[in-house]
Write a protein that holds these residues in place. Structure first.
Motif, PDB file in Angstrom:
ATOM      1  N   SER A 258     -10.005   2.557   2.369  1.00 29.27           N
ATOM      2  CA  SER A 258      -9.422   2.044   1.144  1.00 29.27           C
ATOM      3  C   SER A 258     -10.533   1.629   0.188  1.00 29.27           C
ATOM      4  CB  SER A 258      -8.519   0.862   1.439  1.00 29.27           C
ATOM      5  OG  SER A 258      -9.267  -0.318   1.414  1.00 29.27           O
ATOM      6  N   PRO A 261     -10.787  -3.989  -3.586  1.00 25.97           N
ATOM      7  CA  PRO A 261      -9.924  -4.718  -4.509  1.00 25.97           C
ATOM      8  C   PRO A 261      -9.914  -4.117  -5.910  1.00 25.97           C
ATOM      9  CG  PRO A 261     -12.004  -5.851  -4.278  1.00 25.97           C
ATOM     10  CD  PRO A 261     -12.123  -4.589  -3.480  1.00 25.97           C
ATOM     11  N   ARG A 263      -8.302  -2.612  -8.290  1.00 22.24           N
ATOM     12  CA  ARG A 263      -6.984  -2.127  -8.685  1.00 22.24           C
ATOM     13  C   ARG A 263      -6.746  -2.390 -10.160  1.00 22.24           C
ATOM     14  NH1 ARG A 263      -3.613  -6.906  -5.603  1.00 22.24           N
ATOM     15  NH2 ARG A 263      -3.856  -8.437  -7.255  1.00 22.24           N
ATOM     16  N   GLU A 289      -3.466   1.237  -6.209  1.00 24.02           N
ATOM     17  CA  GLU A 289      -3.305   0.365  -5.048  1.00 24.02           C
ATOM     18  C   GLU A 289      -2.264   0.958  -4.103  1.00 24.02           C
ATOM     19  OE1 GLU A 289      -2.647  -4.357  -4.313  1.00 24.02           O
ATOM     20  OE2 GLU A 289      -1.235  -3.369  -5.648  1.00 24.02           O
ATOM     21  N   VAL A 291       0.232  -0.268  -1.322  1.00 24.88           N
ATOM     22  CA  VAL A 291       0.822  -1.470  -0.751  1.00 24.88           C
ATOM     23  C   VAL A 291       1.687  -1.083   0.439  1.00 24.88           C
ATOM     24  CG1 VAL A 291       2.325  -3.439  -1.171  1.00 24.88           C
ATOM     25  CG2 VAL A 291       0.869  -2.574  -2.997  1.00 24.88           C
ATOM     26  N   CYS A 474      -3.776   1.409   3.607  1.00 24.44           N
ATOM     27  CA  CYS A 474      -3.322   0.375   2.680  1.00 24.44           C
ATOM     28  C   CYS A 474      -4.449  -0.518   2.170  1.00 24.44           C
ATOM     29  CB  CYS A 474      -2.264  -0.503   3.341  1.00 24.44           C
ATOM     30  SG  CYS A 474      -0.773   0.405   3.680  1.00 24.44           S
ATOM     31  N   ASP A 475      -4.279  -0.969   0.917  1.00 23.65           N
ATOM     32  CA  ASP A 475      -5.170  -1.984   0.364  1.00 23.65           C
ATOM     33  C   ASP A 475      -4.607  -3.369   0.652  1.00 23.65           C
ATOM     34  OD1 ASP A 475      -6.941  -0.136  -1.006  1.00 23.65           O
ATOM     35  OD2 ASP A 475      -5.195   0.286  -2.251  1.00 23.65           O
ATOM     36  N   ARG A 476      -3.294  -3.425   0.811  1.00 31.32           N
ATOM     37  CA  ARG A 476      -2.620  -4.692   0.957  1.00 31.32           C
ATOM     38  C   ARG A 476      -1.357  -4.412   1.754  1.00 31.32           C
ATOM     39  NH1 ARG A 476       0.225  -7.922  -3.136  1.00 31.32           N
ATOM     40  NH2 ARG A 476       0.330  -6.040  -4.382  1.00 31.32           N
ATOM     41  N   GLU A 488       0.873 -11.771   3.865  1.00 27.80           N
ATOM     42  CA  GLU A 488       0.219 -10.779   3.027  1.00 27.80           C
ATOM     43  C   GLU A 488      -1.177 -10.580   3.589  1.00 27.80           C
ATOM     44  OE1 GLU A 488      -0.854 -12.023  -0.911  1.00 27.80           O
ATOM     45  OE2 GLU A 488      -0.604  -9.986  -1.661  1.00 27.80           O
ATOM     46  N   VAL A 490      -4.793  -8.578   3.254  1.00 26.76           N
ATOM     47  CA  VAL A 490      -5.558  -7.863   2.243  1.00 26.76           C
ATOM     48  C   VAL A 490      -6.823  -7.301   2.863  1.00 26.76           C
ATOM     49  CG1 VAL A 490      -6.683  -8.017  -0.004  1.00 26.76           C
ATOM     50  CG2 VAL A 490      -4.686  -9.421   0.484  1.00 26.76           C
ATOM     51  N   GLU A 493      -8.281  -7.764   6.520  1.00 26.00           N
ATOM     52  CA  GLU A 493      -7.276  -8.449   7.357  1.00 26.00           C
ATOM     53  C   GLU A 493      -6.230  -7.480   7.883  1.00 26.00           C
ATOM     54  OE1 GLU A 493      -7.278 -12.191   4.239  1.00 26.00           O
ATOM     55  OE2 GLU A 493      -5.390 -11.264   4.795  1.00 26.00           O
ATOM     56  N   ILE A 494      -6.133  -6.302   7.249  1.00 22.83           N
ATOM     57  CA  ILE A 494      -5.099  -5.347   7.656  1.00 22.83           C
ATOM     58  C   ILE A 494      -5.518  -4.744   8.978  1.00 22.83           C
ATOM     59  CG2 ILE A 494      -3.828  -3.281   7.036  1.00 22.83           C
ATOM     60  CD1 ILE A 494      -4.596  -3.798   4.152  1.00 22.83           C
TER      61      ILE A 494
END
Ligand SMILES: Nc1ncnc2c1ncn2[C@@H]1O[C@H](COP(=O)(O)OP(=O)(O)OP(=O)(O)O)[C@@H](O)[C@H]1O
Ligand SMILES: [Mg+2]
Lengths: 519, 332
Positions: A258, A261, A263, A289, A291, A474-476, A488, A490, A493-494
């Protein structure tokens, strides 16, 4: 458990199923080219291979649904000729085919009784009890009188599983049974498989979810271009060799990571959305982005995605694309607002059966081949070129754009469904489980397509039934639990475990408030 | 990728069922023409009789072409016979009365607009009230029959019909009678519509999988209305030509003759070249097949009942072949 299986293996020297030199020709295509395959008693045998390798065809031959061109099939040492599904059933072979073999217009109870010819007369009470037991075994809490056509995909998949497991077969073959299943349901299925295997039933298990396969199976056979590449004991230790065998000489593309941030402006805005089971969901997907909406079946993630596609009209709430409100519940409006959706159930929601690949791909975007907006005349040459390009970029395995989609392998059908939405550039994309049934090479391809669309400025909403996929695209990620957005995640953390953990038991009393998700 | 697989595939053995289902109807058409030509060389095989055959099938072809558009979407329009009767009657009567003071062409235009109104009504009943087309059009057919009988007092219009309207059935362009020209134009336009426009594509898609079509942004209700309007317009055109040929506006019995044959032609068409699909070229083959049978048998002096028996038999064979092959195409 594994020990028992080993003992049984030693005891039963004669394989339950022994397939030799199997050839199956279709017009213009050889689906099986001398395939070989053996299954021992009590083992769980993974049958792997890329899309179009011939797995389903092999299974159809063993199930009596398709007559092989040549070759031999032995069941417990006896050479057999299978003329119909009934013949296979009589030999103790029970199959869940890739394309469901349930009858939609019959009830669950009737479906479970079909093909079970132990008695001609039906005893309603006893029958109902038996059906309940079968459903309980796979953890389904459904009224047996409900029509199969009205079930959700994962429910009907589990009914098919219940039917196959309960047939007292020597050999149960499952062709991609988990594509529509959630992680919990997969676990239930695996529990059932292991316990039956320990009692001597042999299983053949086909899936493109390799993590799942390596967790479950005792041995693995890999097919490619209709031939056996090899069979491995102890598959977990031989993973690299098995992966090489599946992919062949094609170098699998690494999925892009990805892009952090970086976006753009808000593109898709969801406000106060109420759709069963969600009461009030809000979030924003920005330009550039991806999601992810994660969560167990029924948590609300998929439901929200289908509102974005226009397939489902919510009780209340609003969706804005570039600040303009979209009328909800009408797919056409969503598309015109710039949102393309790859739906979940390809057979029900996407494919035109019996139509050519060309017609299937160009359905949504024939705008690109039109001479003018008034007569809306199609330019066949341009259409053909665009379709061929799309087929190549997704590596659809077919004789050409005129081949009927219904004769494609499952994974290749899925690629056609995705290709339909790639001919034009949309502002936003909703991918609902796009990699269902797709082989590892093509998965990477699809991840890349998703990333590329985001890079080009699109907002992408993504859901998957495989938690590990989120970290690849995913970015988020917004995690849903019982209709609420509870976490959530990000960037770094994904991660699979984090997603699974928060979708199972959310942080105590914490509903992500709208500010956080929108920010 | 596919190259290696394709190369490995042997030349498949002759696929008899597949070939028959694609070319069977065309082959039977050719065989019948040859058969009648050998048997009745003077009476059958001459350009006058061939034009005659085209003339005989023209009304059927016009109705069947419109019906084909509905069938691509899976809509059975059973009202075309009644629409043809009413439309033809109105065209001749209003023409004779110069009802609107707009002259014969004005009347034709208004009658065609009436056809659109009927088609839209059919479409609205089907798509907004959710009644199946089969039942809805059966019902409207009955209503239209009633209207024709009531409005006409069962009297036929025979006097004062303007020549412009009679020309639709009786004029000639060189050796070609005008019904044949109208048939050709209708078929060409609808062929282009179904094969080459996005609207045609969308109709086929709806017939293939309505859910998928809707999710791809296709307006299903709109197309139901459009398709039923097209078949209504064709029906009125056919009915008007039929009455114009005879020179009489009859309030009953005009269109019903063509209803079953139109379905037969379309289904024979769905067994032609593209098994399992309704298409204009196929419908044309179906229409010609029926026309050649009728014409040839009557020239041979066979009794009329044979025409019905032969037609029925051919229809069964055709539908059977197209059915088995379309199942195979779907990979069953
Ligand atoms: N009825 C058919 N007519 C023509 N070709 C067919 C037919 N059924 C299968 N094929 C071809 O045979 C090949 C093997 O298909 P098969 O369904 O066995 O693949 P698979 O290994 O199950 O793939 P997937 O993982 O995508 O399900 C494919 O190239 C397919 O196009
Ligand atoms: Mg398959």
């Amino acid at each position: 458990m594994d020990d028992t299986v080993g003992d049984l293996d030693a005891a039963a020297a004669v394989p339950v199923l022994d397939v030799r030199d199997l050839v199956k020709d279709y017009p213009g295509q050889r689906a099986l080219d001398g395939a070989a395959f053996e299954v021992r008693q009590g083992e769980i045998h993974g049958l792997l291979g890329e899309n179009g390798a011939g797995k389903s065809t092999l299974i159809k031959c063993v199930g009596g649904v398709v007559r092989p061109t040549s070759g031999e099939i032995r069941v417990v040492g006896q050479e057999v000729t299978l003329r119909s599904a009934k013949d296979a059933h009589a030999l103790g072979i029970s199959i869940i085919h890739q394309q469901s073999n349930l009858v939609g217009s019959l009830s669950i109870a009737d479906n479970l009784a079909v093909g079970d010819s132990s008695s001609l007369l039906v005893h309603p009470r006893a029958e109902r009890r038996r059906v309940r037991e079968m459903l309980d075994e796979v953890g389904l809490d459904l009224d047996p009188r409900v029509l199969v056509a009205s079930l959700r995909p994962h429910e009907s998949a589990m009914v098919a599983v219940a039917k196959a497991l309960h047939s007292h077969a020597k050999l149960v073959i499952l062709d991609e049974p988990t594509t529509a299943l959630s992680a919990e349901e997969t676990d239930i299925l695996f529990g059932q498989i292991r316990s039956l295997a320990s009692r001597g039933t042999a299983f053949v298990y086909v899936s493109h979810r390799l993590g799942e396969v390596f967790r479950l199976v005792d041995r693995v056979t890999v097919l490619r271009s209709g031939r056996r590449i090899g069979t491995w004991d102890a598959p977990a230790e031989n993973q690299p060799a098995i992966l090489d065998a599946i992919v062949g000489d094609k170098v699998p593309q690494r999925a892009e990571q990805s892009n952090g941030p970086d976006r753009g402006r808000p593109l898709i805005e969801v406000r106060n959305l109420a759709v069963e089971p969600c009461a009030d969901v809000a979030f924003v997907a920005h330009e550039r982005e991806v999601v992810g909406l994660a969560g167990l079946t029924g948590s609300g993630a998929e439901e929200v995605a289908s509102v974005l596609s226009g397939a489902v009209r919510p009780a209340s709430g609003a969706v804005l694309v570039r600040g303009e409100e979209v009328r909800l519940g009408l797919p056409r409006r969503a598309i015109r607002a710039g949102i393309a959706t790859i739906p979940k159930d390809r057979h029900r929601e996407a494919l035109l059966p019996g139509f050519s690949i060309r017609e299937n791909i160009s359905l949504a975007s024939s705008g690109r081949f039109l001479t003018d907006p008034v007569s809306r005349t199609v330019r066949p040459d341009r259409e053909r070129r665009a379709v061929t390009e799309a087929m190549q970029s997704l590596r659809v395995k077919a004789t050409g754009p005129q081949q009927s989609v219904s004769t494609l392998s499952g994974g290749n059908q899925q690629k056609v469904v995705i290709a339909r939405w790639l001919l034009e550039d949309f502002a936003g994309y909703v991918f609902i489980d796009p990699c269902a049934g797709v082989d590892i090479g093509a998965k990477a391809e699809i991840y890349n397509i998703i990333r590329a669309r985001a890079r080009a400025g699109a907002a992408v909403v993504f859901t998957s039934s495989e938690p590990e996929e989120y970290q690849r695209v995913c970015d988020r990620v917004l995690v849903f639990h019982q209709g609420r957005m509870v976490a959530e995640l990000v960037g770094p953390e994904i991660e699979e475990n984090a997603i699974v953990r928060s979708s199972l038991e959310p942080p105590a009393q914490h509903t992500l408030n709208q500010k956080e998700a929108v920010s | 990728m596919s190259a290696s697989v394709a190369a490995a595939a042997p030349k498949s053995r002759l696929d008899v069922v597949g070939l028959l289902s694609r070319w069977g109807t065309i082959a039977s058409l050719v065989l019948l023409v040859v058969f009648f030509s050998l048997k009745e060389d003077d009476a059958f095989a001459n350009s006058r009789n061939f034009i005659n055959i085209l003339n005989q099938v023209s009304i059927l072809a016009i109705l069947a072409a419109g019906l084909t558009v509905c069938l691509t979407m899976g809509l059975f329009d059973l009202s075309i016979g009644s629409i043809a009767t009413l439309g033809g009657y109105l065209a001749l009567r209003w023409g004779a009365e110069d009802k609107f003071g707009l002259g014969p062409y004005g009347v034709l235009l208004i009658v065609l607009l009436a056809a659109v109104v009927i088609g839209v009504a059919n479409g609205v009943i089907v798509s907004y009230l959710g009644v199946s087309a089969f039942i809805a059009t059966l019902a409207t057919a009955s209503i239209l029959d009633g209207i024709a009988l009531g409005y006409s007092d069962t009297a036929t219009v025979q006097v004062g019909i303007p020549f412009q309207i009679l020309d639709l059935g009786q004029a000639k362009f060189g050796p070609i009678p005008s019904p044949v020209v109208i048939m050709a134009v209708v078929m060409l336009v609808l062929w282009f519509f179904l094969e080459r426009t996005q609207m045609g594509r969308h109709m086929y898609a709806i017939g293939g999988n309505p859910t998928a079509a809707r999710l791809a942004g296709v307006r299903i209700k709109y197309y139901a209305i459009l398709a039923l309007s097209i078949s209504a317009v064709c029906a009125v055109l056919g009915g008007t030509v039929a009455d114009a040929i005879i020179g009489a506006g009859r309030p009953y019995g005009v269109g019903s003759v063509y209803l079953l044959d139109a379905f037969a032609a379309a289904f024979i068409g769905a067994a032609t070249l593209r098994p399992g699909r309704f298409h204009i070229l196929g419908t044309l083959v179906g229409v010609l097949l029926l026309g050649v049978i009728n014409n040839g048998l009557s020239i041979m002096g066979a009794e009329t009942f044979w025409q019905y028996i032969v037609k029925g038999a051919i229809l069964i064979v055709a539908v059977f072949l197209s059915g088995t092959v379309s199942l195979r195409r779907q990979g069953v």
